[in-house]
Motif scaffolding. Structure first.
Motif, short mmCIF file in Angstrom:
data_model
loop_
_atom_site.label_atom_id
_atom_site.label_comp_id
_atom_site.label_asym_id
_atom_site.label_seq_id
_atom_site.Cartn_x
_atom_site.Cartn_y
_atom_site.Cartn_z
N GLY A 24 38.81 36.95 17.10
CA GLY A 24 39.08 35.35 17.57
C GLY A 24 40.89 35.41 18.13
O GLY A 24 41.38 34.59 18.70
N GLN A 25 41.98 36.24 17.87
CA GLN A 25 43.04 36.54 18.33
C GLN A 25 42.51 36.64 19.72
O GLN A 25 43.41 35.69 20.68
CB GLN A 25 43.76 37.58 18.11
N ALA A 26 41.76 37.68 20.48
CA ALA A 26 41.21 37.47 21.44
C ALA A 26 41.54 35.98 22.76
O ALA A 26 42.19 35.59 23.20
CB ALA A 26 40.58 38.59 22.13
N HIS A 27 40.41 35.91 21.54
CA HIS A 27 39.93 33.63 21.87
C HIS A 27 41.25 32.56 21.99
O HIS A 27 40.85 32.21 23.26
CB HIS A 27 39.47 33.17 21.48
N THR A 39 37.60 24.42 14.27
CA THR A 39 36.60 25.48 13.72
C THR A 39 36.57 26.42 15.04
O THR A 39 36.24 27.69 14.34
CB THR A 39 35.08 25.33 14.67
N ASP A 40 38.18 26.48 15.45
CA ASP A 40 38.13 28.19 16.65
C ASP A 40 38.79 28.62 15.16
O ASP A 40 39.76 28.00 14.43
CB ASP A 40 38.94 27.78 17.66
N TRP A 41 39.18 30.11 14.99
CA TRP A 41 39.77 31.17 14.88
C TRP A 41 41.71 30.68 14.75
O TRP A 41 41.65 30.75 16.43
CB TRP A 41 40.19 32.24 15.36
N MET A 42 42.24 30.27 14.44
CA MET A 42 43.65 30.96 14.85
C MET A 42 44.95 31.31 14.08
O MET A 42 44.73 31.76 12.68
CB MET A 42 44.33 29.00 14.83
N PRO A 43 45.84 32.31 14.52
CA PRO A 43 46.91 32.52 13.77
C PRO A 43 47.82 32.02 12.05
O PRO A 43 47.89 30.68 12.87
CB PRO A 43 47.87 32.91 14.50
N ALA A 44 47.79 32.45 11.41
CA ALA A 44 48.10 32.00 10.39
C ALA A 44 49.43 30.73 10.35
O ALA A 44 49.89 29.84 10.01
CB ALA A 44 48.24 32.46 9.11
N ASP A 45 50.56 31.56 10.97
CA ASP A 45 51.62 30.95 11.55
C ASP A 45 51.48 29.73 12.48
O ASP A 45 52.23 28.98 12.19
CB ASP A 45 52.13 32.05 12.72
N TYR A 46 50.62 30.14 13.58
CA TYR A 46 50.23 29.09 14.36
C TYR A 46 50.35 27.59 13.26
O TYR A 46 50.25 27.08 13.43
CB TYR A 46 49.02 29.30 15.32
#
Lengths: 245, 319, 319, 245
Positions: C10-13, C27-34
């Protein structure tokens, strides 16, 4: 002098706007006794307003009605507290409690003003405001110590009005340069804190932490509420300019 | 003759008091019908004072001078005072203010129909004072001699203030009728609107007023509706001249034969309509009263709860 | 290289999307802080639309012409629409509108501090449109390319309407500045009052804005506070000439060396005061919002209860 | 003709006063969707008002703003329904329900008026009022069928507004002498009773028994509410007579 007139105008506007607000309660009180009581307090304030405004107007060749009905909003000098809407009975009581806790020491001190007219008006007014302070104090205690709902409302009412306390005690060039004729607002802070603090302590209420709002009433900068109040108050007089009633 | 006992003795005393036009007091025996008639009449009077605050309160915030604002505030406040005083007097008959208020809000008790008309202009403050308070005084002055003591005493006090109010109303109209053409037109319009309703405040014509006879026998009504109406219209006619305003009734005249004032026909259909709830403001007046009462319930509860806590604390300190 | 799994993938994407300045979708993975930064930024924006209705709603009933009344009503309504749209967009991040509203009412979520100033004259309708909406647009246009897809799309739609609003504000001021001396003075006074606060809408100077770097790295902020402020003051300066009004800041100028607009010092103490709740209208704005929310609870409950009953009835009919 | 203008003035005043009332809801609605919905309805009404008033004013050399801002209360021709205060949301919905159930058949019929301008304005308006009727109908059903409290409030709201139904359907010389140009109010009674009756039946509510209040709005006799509304609406325009905005 013009300065004394400016000062009288402030006090007159405070009382006038408060009287106007209290007049809205009549026939809407929570019990008939309060229609009478709030009406009495409103009448007293209106009386003080007329004295102060007549005195101020005399310096400028204007009547009390010229000042009440034919000034625009930025020319009014009342503090924001007085134009706050009535809200529920608790909010009105909170406004009265702040107003009376401020007006009582103010008028008491002003009754030894070096300006004999201000002194005379204040000497008469202080006796009446003494009752206003007692009335609101008793209601703060009753509502705070009554039911859960009344306590919640009393707290909310105080929270609503407390931001407008600070403006009352702000000094400005006018109040300082008037010397013995006026009362320096900040000189009343300690007594206000003591009086209100004692009542709130007895009511087992905290002094509201609500921060002070930016004021500006003494410079003619008002809240969004005053415009509506003036539109209603002035509508008939302005519809018949120059008429006598 | 054997001494009368209980109700019989009470009735005899009551009859004697009425016969010598003296006063019945709260602790005296009185016929149930008399008590009920008084409760109806006095509570209606009290309710009228309270509902009657509304049309005038409507102009407090817009009064055109500070002096008039002060006078009007004081007047409306006096009406609250009259209401309180009359509720107290009625309570001596064994009904509570709460019960009377409940009857009002349930539509079971009446208030004077005149207050179902709107006060749409400032001149109405003059017309209400001059005509409505004027009619009330005409009605009430004789009641200062009503047979029920607390009622008679309340009337004495109230009439004094009412005549003060009436003079203030007259002064408002006088100022307007000597003012700009717009002000004078406003005054005349108000007089036109309040004339008929104020005459009908005295109730239906005597030929159509079934309860009056009993009330007059009991000395809780001292003159017939038409008699009072005639006095009132005479007062209006004479004062209207001073005001420089016209009464909207060309038939008003002093009949030289009877020495009584006469007036033209009144719109009794309208009167019945308003009485039946179809006036311009019936719903509004009740709604305002109900909103104040219901909206203030939490305040009254708080005051009662606080008083109870204080009493309990005081009792504990004593014990 | 082994295929990345779970969060790493996810992070890479995410990093790749950001790097090529493309869009993250719900629906994409994203960092919690983001996610949290977006929720904070977007919900604050939504709340600002809603609270921002109040100063303008304040003049709907008093608008001085029917045309202006219609334009103003439509504008305030648009703001409600923007709020709804932004709340929806924020909900894609996994928070409900109810939760966001609760945060606002609890004082845990912010709205733009500018709305804690009062709209005391009609000219404020012009100044708010021209300056406040102008600042908002300056801020938002770059966000039409924000990295979060729903946010970027919301911004596209909102910016279109906002620039319409800004032109309406400009027109109000133009009409006033070409009107009577009283009207022109009213316009100048409004510009004087809103100038400083609108410049401060971009946030503290870059030297004092710690979160900005991360937001810019994430492409949810595209230019620095000072950069945006400079663009904005340039727009004001040029349009003020057309309006025939003065900006209350003699230091405004286009620096010929840098090609950037400069302005005088701003009152950051006032900014902090208002932010801390000491503005003229903080309590009033929250009270109005709370009153509407709490006062409307019974309506929302009724709607929910009715919907539930209807659903149950429909289910029964099917069965 | 002057009669057509007088008629347009009535319809314009109804819509203007209603729009003014609805404008007071914005930022105060029970949910944001209702801020939008009531705002939309208010905007529609304001649009209709502007069309009718512009048309009426053209006959007298006056603009829509001359008519809206520079007439006094007795010159307004709106029926009492429209000036009733907003009350709570249920009272507003009750007022909308009556207003739309009256305006919908009125505008539908008026769209075949022999006066082409009235017909055109009505033809456009009827589509919008169709939505207003649907909006208020849905809310009457929801509030009546929602919770105990909402049902109680819905009943109270209908009771408050029903006394002002009768005035809407009163014929007078103007509506009869206009012939095919106007719609005779009483001709709409049956449809109004049918429409509202069906909704109230579905909501399991009785048609309010509240007796009809004396009206008079068409002759310029208003309730005590209109004066306040006009004071607020007109204050700024009157403060700058002759100004352009």
């Amino acid at each position: 002098s013009g300065d004394v007139a400016e000062y009288a105008l402030r006090l007159g506007d405070d009382a006038l706007i408060l009287a106007q607000r209290l007049g809205q309660w009549i026939s809407r009180g929570p019990e008939l006794e309060e229609d009478v009581a709030l009406g009495n307090i409103g009448l007293d304030q209106l009386g003080h307003a007329r004295s102060f405004l007549s005195y101020a107007g005399a310096a400028w060749g204007k009547t009390e009605d010229d000042l009440a009905y034919f000034r625009r909003e930025p020319e009014f000098r009342s503090a924001h507290l007085f134009e706050q809407p009535n809200g529920d009975f608790a909010a009105t009581i909170a406004r009265q409690f702040v107003a009376a806790s401020w007006q009582y020491p103010l008028y008491r001190e002003l009754s030894s003003s070096s300006d004999p007219m201000l002194a005379a008006i204040a000497a008469k007014a202080v006796k009446e405001v003494d009752y206003h302070l007692d009335h609101s104090t008793q209601w703060v205690l009753r509502l705070a110590g009554g039911t859960e709902e009344s306590r919640r409302r009393m707290v909310a009412g105080l929270d609503l009005m407390w931001p407008f306390v600070g403006e009352l005690f702000e000094d400005d060039p006018l109040t300082t340069q008037l010397g013995d004729a006026a009362v320096v607002p900040s000189s009343l802070t300690a007594e206000f804190d003591r009086t209100t603090g004692a009542v709130l302590a007895e009511a087992e209420l905290a002094v509201p932490a609500h921060p002070m709002a930016t004021g500006g009433g003494r410079r003619g900068r008002h809240s969004e509420h005053l415009g509506y109040l003036l539109a209603e108050m002035q509508v008939l007089a302005r519809d018949f300019p120059g008429a006598s009633w | 003759m054997p001494e009368l006992q209980g109700d019989d003795a009470g009735q005899a005393h009551f009859d004697a008091v009425i016969a010598r036009d003296s006063r019945i007091e709260p602790t005296d025996w009185m016929p149930a019908d008399y008590r009920h008639a008084l409760i109806r009449q006095m509570s209606q009077h009290a309710h009228s004072e309270i509902i009657g605050m509304q049309p005038e309160a409507n102009w407090i915030t817009r009064a055109p001078s500070l002096k008039r604002k002060a006078i009007l505030m004081a007047k409306v406040q006096d009406e609250a005072g009259h209401g309180l005083y009359l509720y107290s007097a009625t309570e001596t008959l064994g009904i509570t203010r709460d019960e009377m208020t409940a009857q009002l809000l349930a539509g079971k008790a009446r208030y004077s129909s005149i207050f179902n008309y709107p006060a749409v202009t400032w001149a109405d403050m003059g017309a209400i004072g001059w005509m409505v308070d004027g009619a009330a005084i005409t009605n009430q002055v004789p009641l200062c001699r009503a047979s029920y003591g607390p009622y008679a005493r309340a009337m004495v006090r109230i009439c004094k203030e009412e005549s003060f109010h009436q003079r203030q109303g007259f002064e408002i109209l006088l100022e307007l009728s000597h003012g700009t053409p717009g002000q004078k037109a406003m005054a005349q319009d108000a007089v036109n609107r309040w004339y008929g309703p104020s005459l009908m405040m005295f109730g239906p014509p005597d030929t159509d007023s079934p309860n009056s006879q009993q009330s007059m026998a009991w000395n809780i009504k001292r003159f017939s509706n038409d008699e009072l109406r005639s006095r009132f219209v005479g007062m209006l006619a004479e004062q209207a001249k001073v005001l420089g305003l016209e009464l909207p009734d060309p038939a008003v005249r002093l009949n030289p034969d009877t020495g009584k004032w006469e007036h033209g026909p009144l719109d009794w259909d309208e009167f019945k309509n308003v009485l039946a709830g179809r006036g311009p403001c019936n719903a509004q007046r009740m709604e305002r009263r109900r909103a104040a009462h219901d909206g203030g319930a939490w305040v009254r509860e708080a005051a009662a709860a606080y008083a109870a806590k204080q009493a309990a604390r005081a009792a504990q300190e004593v014990a």
